[in-house]
Design a protein around this motif. Structure first.
Motif, PDB file in Angstrom:
ATOM      1  N   SER A 103       0.865  -1.181   0.000  1.00  0.00           N
ATOM      2  CA  SER A 103       0.000   0.000   0.000  1.00  0.00           C
ATOM      3  C   SER A 103       0.900   1.229   0.000  1.00  0.00           C
ATOM      4  N   PRO A 104       0.996   1.934  -1.122  1.00  0.00           N
ATOM      5  CA  PRO A 104       2.012   2.981  -1.284  1.00  0.00           C
ATOM      6  C   PRO A 104       1.999   4.057  -0.209  1.00  0.00           C
ATOM      7  N   SER A 105       0.858   4.351   0.364  1.00  0.00           N
ATOM      8  CA  SER A 105       0.787   5.459   1.311  1.00  0.00           C
ATOM      9  C   SER A 105       1.079   5.044   2.746  1.00  0.00           C
ATOM     10  N   LEU A 106       1.220   3.752   3.000  1.00  0.00           N
ATOM     11  CA  LEU A 106       1.405   3.284   4.371  1.00  0.00           C
ATOM     12  C   LEU A 106       2.882   3.097   4.702  1.00  0.00           C
ATOM     13  N   PRO A 107       3.240   3.317   5.969  1.00  0.00           N
ATOM     14  CA  PRO A 107       4.639   3.122   6.364  1.00  0.00           C
ATOM     15  C   PRO A 107       5.088   1.689   6.110  1.00  0.00           C
ATOM     16  N   SER A 108       6.315   1.571   5.598  1.00  0.00           N
ATOM     17  CA  SER A 108       6.883   0.242   5.392  1.00  0.00           C
ATOM     18  C   SER A 108       7.022  -0.451   6.748  1.00  0.00           C
ATOM     19  N   LEU A 134       3.729   1.032  18.507  1.00  0.00           N
ATOM     20  CA  LEU A 134       2.527   0.271  18.835  1.00  0.00           C
ATOM     21  C   LEU A 134       1.272   1.080  18.501  1.00  0.00           C
ATOM     22  N   ALA A 135       1.295   2.371  18.790  1.00  0.00           N
ATOM     23  CA  ALA A 135       0.140   3.216  18.475  1.00  0.00           C
ATOM     24  C   ALA A 135      -0.105   3.259  16.978  1.00  0.00           C
ATOM     25  N   ARG A 136       0.946   3.328  16.211  1.00  0.00           N
ATOM     26  CA  ARG A 136       0.764   3.391  14.757  1.00  0.00           C
ATOM     27  C   ARG A 136       0.358   2.039  14.185  1.00  0.00           C
ATOM     28  N   LEU A 137       0.882   0.948  14.741  1.00  0.00           N
ATOM     29  CA  LEU A 137       0.437  -0.373  14.310  1.00  0.00           C
ATOM     30  C   LEU A 137      -1.040  -0.563  14.630  1.00  0.00           C
ATOM     31  N   THR A 138      -1.491  -0.052  15.773  1.00  0.00           N
ATOM     32  CA  THR A 138      -2.908  -0.120  16.135  1.00  0.00           C
ATOM     33  C   THR A 138      -3.758   0.657  15.136  1.00  0.00           C
ATOM     34  N   GLU A 139      -3.235   1.761  14.643  1.00  0.00           N
ATOM     35  CA  GLU A 139      -3.964   2.577  13.667  1.00  0.00           C
ATOM     36  C   GLU A 139      -4.085   1.869  12.328  1.00  0.00           C
TER      37      GLU A 139
END
Length: 538
Positions: A103-108, A134-139
């Motif tokens: 997904s091009p817009s998501l962090p690698s 962890l917060a970003r993985l939850t998002e």
């Protein structure tokens, strides 16, 4: 246990985790390379040298393992079968997004396209470096976040544990009292090396060699894609000018421990340098699309001083940037010093085994490869102020205006020796006396003005074509229990510059000069030469 990797950088991260299982005879270790990455060739070569057992990926697909460890969710990883599967930290957070996969817009590293298999998380454990991750993985991927634990970063813990060997690393790199500047370049078209290929050479040619050493730390993926030999050939002029090129396996971390400052692009390696308290300077990253706004790396670079050119760099480093870079690195690394114990507890819990009772400490980083011998020929700038002389030396290819050239007799090339006003040599085979060698050099090379026999770090015979022989003493600087010396060849250049500026004072012996070379000022004592200098077997 199967350790699955796609690239050299992924393998190196796995190796940092292996002490978790150290000394446990119940653990049988196998490695396999997951296909799908063009950066994997160097990893297999490293494993071959280590004696590790490697299983072909196709064979691994038909086996079932008790534990699979990986540091990258990409490729055909989901086709491997394991009772327990763990994804561990791959680097300093999730700071980039690539438009060529997933997904091009998501962090690698946070893309559900790679973290989920048939809608379910592939891994039973996601080991993360910080609660921000962890917060970003939850998002981005809540099912995976439900299996995530913040354990810290084992690579940073290893670097911090190795800071006690900082002086050893600096000695191996030939740094001494100089400032070690590490130039960090990530991989791809937005990297420093892709955008500013000539910058390492520019730094090597225009920073005084007695003040600075420059090391280029290249991302393992870039090394793999270009090839180590090809990369070295592309950088040949800079390497000849003294640039250090550490290996991308573990030496990069040793270099960061040894470094005083880093000049970086948007690659997250700079976060490790910041966490160690190193000064971070940004080589302009404008118009790039990879760096994720608001990520720890983006926040660090937002406050980092900007590199505006080599001439301004010494003042920039001397003045010291404002905010403490370690404050921004703290958003990428939690639980300092505890990554291995936390990982061991989680992995053994999932395996249903009692962990070993032995204490866990990170393995110290290896020594960097020793630096090449100093360049045998240099261009010298000199400033004479009464009996004070400041000397700055540069590679001979520099475009800066210089006072004279200096070369090591018998080591520099013929053209370099012919163009050098100052020629010098360390003790050799004893076939000459010091005076005999100096006379030979002055007769053989008419462009030479001074021939200097460096008898010891503190004692030289200096023979000037016009003013005759001198005995030169180079006193070390002693203060606060430290002994600091300068290269005696630089001291010879200082005396030559003083004789050029004050030719009528050559007979006023003995005399003393204050000589500054790099960060060190020493006293030079110039007097008549006697048998103790003339007759030394050289």
């Amino acid at each position: 246990m199967l350790l699955a990797f796609r690239s050299a950088v992924a393998l190196n991260r796995l190796l940092d985790v292996l002490p978790v299982f150290g000394g446990d005879p119940r653990i049988d270790r196998w490695f396999t390379q997951v296909p799908g990455s063009r950066f994997g060739l160097d990893a297999l070569a490293a494993l071959d040298r280590s004696g590790a057992r490697v299983m072909d990926f196709e064979q691994a697909r038909h086996e079932r393992f008790d534990l699979i460890l990986s540091t990258s969710p990409k490729g055909a990883l989901t086709s491997l079968s394991g009772r327990v599967r763990a994804l561990l930290p791959h680097g300093a957070g999730f700071n980039k997004a690539f438009g060529t996969e997933g997904s091009p817009s998501l962090p690698s590293g946070l893309d559900p396209a790679f973290l989920l298999s048939e809608g379910e998380p592939w891994a039973d454990l996601h080991g993360l470096g910080h609660h921000e991750q962890l917060a970003r993985l939850t998002e981005y991927c809540p099912p995976a976040a439900a299996r995530a634990v913040v354990v810290g970063d084992p690579t940073l813990d290893r670097m911090r544990e190795s800071t006690g060997r900082r002086e050893t690393y600096r000695e191996r790199l030939g740094v001494g009292d100089r400032t070690l500047l590490a130039v960090l370049t990530t991989h791809g078209g937005e990297s420093l090396l892709a955008r500013r290929h000539g910058l390492p050479l520019e730094l090597a040619l225009h920073l005084p060699v007695d003040d600075y050493r420059v090391a280029l730390v290249v991302h393992p993926n870039e090394v793999s894609e270009r090839g180590p030999h090809n990369l070295a050939e592309q950088l040949r002029p800079a390497l000849q000018a003294g640039l250090l090129l550490p290996s991308s396996a573990q030496e990069w971390a040793s270099v960061l421990v040894a470094a005083d400052a880093v000049l970086t692009d948007h690659g997250s390696t700079a976060l490790y340098a910041a966490a160690l308290g190193r000064t971070v300077v940004l080589d302009g990253y404008d118009g790039g699309s990879e760096l994720i706004p608001g990520s720890p790396m983006a926040r660090l670079l937002a406050v980092a001083p900007r590199f505006t050119g080599v001439a301004a760099l010494p003042d920039l480093l001397r003045d010291g940037p404002g905010p403490d870079p370690a404050e921004f690195a703290a958003a990428a690394f939690a639980h300092p010093g505890r990554a291995l114990p936390l990982l061991r507890a989680e992995l053994y819990r999932l395996l249903g085994l009692a962990p070993p009772r032995t204490p866990l400490t990170p393995e110290l980083l290896p020594d960097p490869a020793p630096a090449r011998s100093p360049a045998p020929a240099l261009a010298v700038r000199a400033e004479v102020d009464g009996r004070r002389v400041r000397v700055e030396r540069f590679p001979v290819a520099t475009e800066l205006p210089v006072h004279h050239r200096s070369a090591r007799h018998g080591a520099a090339g013929l053209a370099e020796q012919r163009s050098a006003e100052v020629l010098w040599r360390h003790p050799g085979t004893g076939r000459w006396t010091a005076a005999g060698w100096a006379a030979h050099v002055l007769d053989e090379l008419p462009g030479c003005r001074v021939a200097a026999a460096l008898l010891s770090p503190e004692r030289c015979l200096l023979v000037h074509r016009r003013h005759g022989p001198f005995a030169l003493r180079v006193r070390p600087h002693r203060a606060a229990g430290r002994v600091r010396r300068i290269d005696p060849a630089a001291a010879v250049s200082a005396v030559y510059a003083w004789l050029v500026a004050r030719p009528d004072s050559a007979g006023d012996l003995p005399l003393e000069l204050d000589c500054t070379v790099g960060p060190v000022t020493v006293r030079l004592e110039l007097g008549p030469a006697g048998p103790g200098e003339w007759d030394v077997e050289f």
